[in-house]
Motif scaffolding. Structure first.
Motif: not given
Length: 248
Positions: A2-11, A33-38, A48-54
């Protein structure tokens, strides 16, 4: 996972993606492009902002999957596969974006297919322009990406059907026990030796070594392997004695 996208977003680094490998424009564009989504997802979660990125995640996954079917190089295929797995982590594991529908054979087959395709198309020889460190990172990145693809497939099945099945192909995947090299700094990694028969074991063998308490300094990726292959946490295995030391 579950942390992979968070780690990818960071660096742009995870236990199976290493930023020091990618210098080509094609790979960089896919990753950015994927990092931007992450990052958008991480920001929405923190605030805690409601959003639907699915829908956007699904669309981007489909685009990358199509792109991976006709890559310009193996490096681009690897980058596409890794990016796809990051997005699938969000679509499968994240509480905000995960698909709550029934089990889909299409998703399972896709994860198996991208892993096997990497295995089948991986070069038998590495470019001579790569430094020893870059060569090791490249080979290890390929190995880890294949492993993650099949792990994610198992997690998806377990989540949707309450069971998962590992195959002999997955258990026999090669793994380098020198896991600390992944996070070594550039200077200390310049003299990295290529993988040898002594450092390579199967995924099943490595998980058994950890379970038996013969591996020191277990990395986060090693912990993931232990959980996936043996269903155990690091705290459940004995600490290795000095006589059982296995460098990693």
């Amino acid at each position: 996972m579950r942390r992979f996208p968070i780690e990818f977003a960071n660096d742009m680094k995870t236990p199976f993606i290493h930023p020091d490998l990618y210098h080509s424009a094609e790979a960089t564009n896919v990753f950015q492009n994927v990092q931007t989504l992450c990052r958008l997802h991480a920001q929405a979660s923190q605030e805690d902002t409601p959003t639907c990125l699915t829908p956007l995640l699904r669309q981007r996954s489909a685009e990358i999957l199509r792109k991976s079917s006709r890559p310009a190089s193996f490096q681009e295929l690897l980058a596409c596969t890794q990016s796809l797995l990051i997005l699938q982590c969000l679509l499968i594991l994240d509480g905000e974006t995960a698909d709550d529908g029934p089990y889909s054979e299409t998703v399972s087959t896709m994860l198996s297919h991208v892993g096997r395709r990497l295995w089948q198309q991986a070069p038998t020889q590495l470019s001579h322009i790569l430094s020893p460190r870059e060569a090791w990172l490249f080979a290890e990145s390929v190995r880890r990406t294949i492993i993650v693809a099949f792990m994610l497939r198992s997690v998806y099945s377990l989540q949707k059907r309450n069971y998962s099945v590992r195959t002999p192909f997955v258990d026999s995947l090669p793994f380098d026990v020198r896991t600390s090299l992944w996070d070594a700094d550039h200077a200390s990694g310049d003299d990295t030796a290529p993988a040898s028969l002594e450092s390579m074991v199967s995924l099943q063998q490595y998980s058994t070594m950890i379970e038996a308490g013969t591996v020191h300094s277990i990395s986060p990726f090693g912990a993931l392997i232990l959980a996936a292959c043996k269903g155990k946490a690091i705290s459940d295995v004995p600490y290795p004695s000095a006589t059982d030391y296995k460098a990693c």
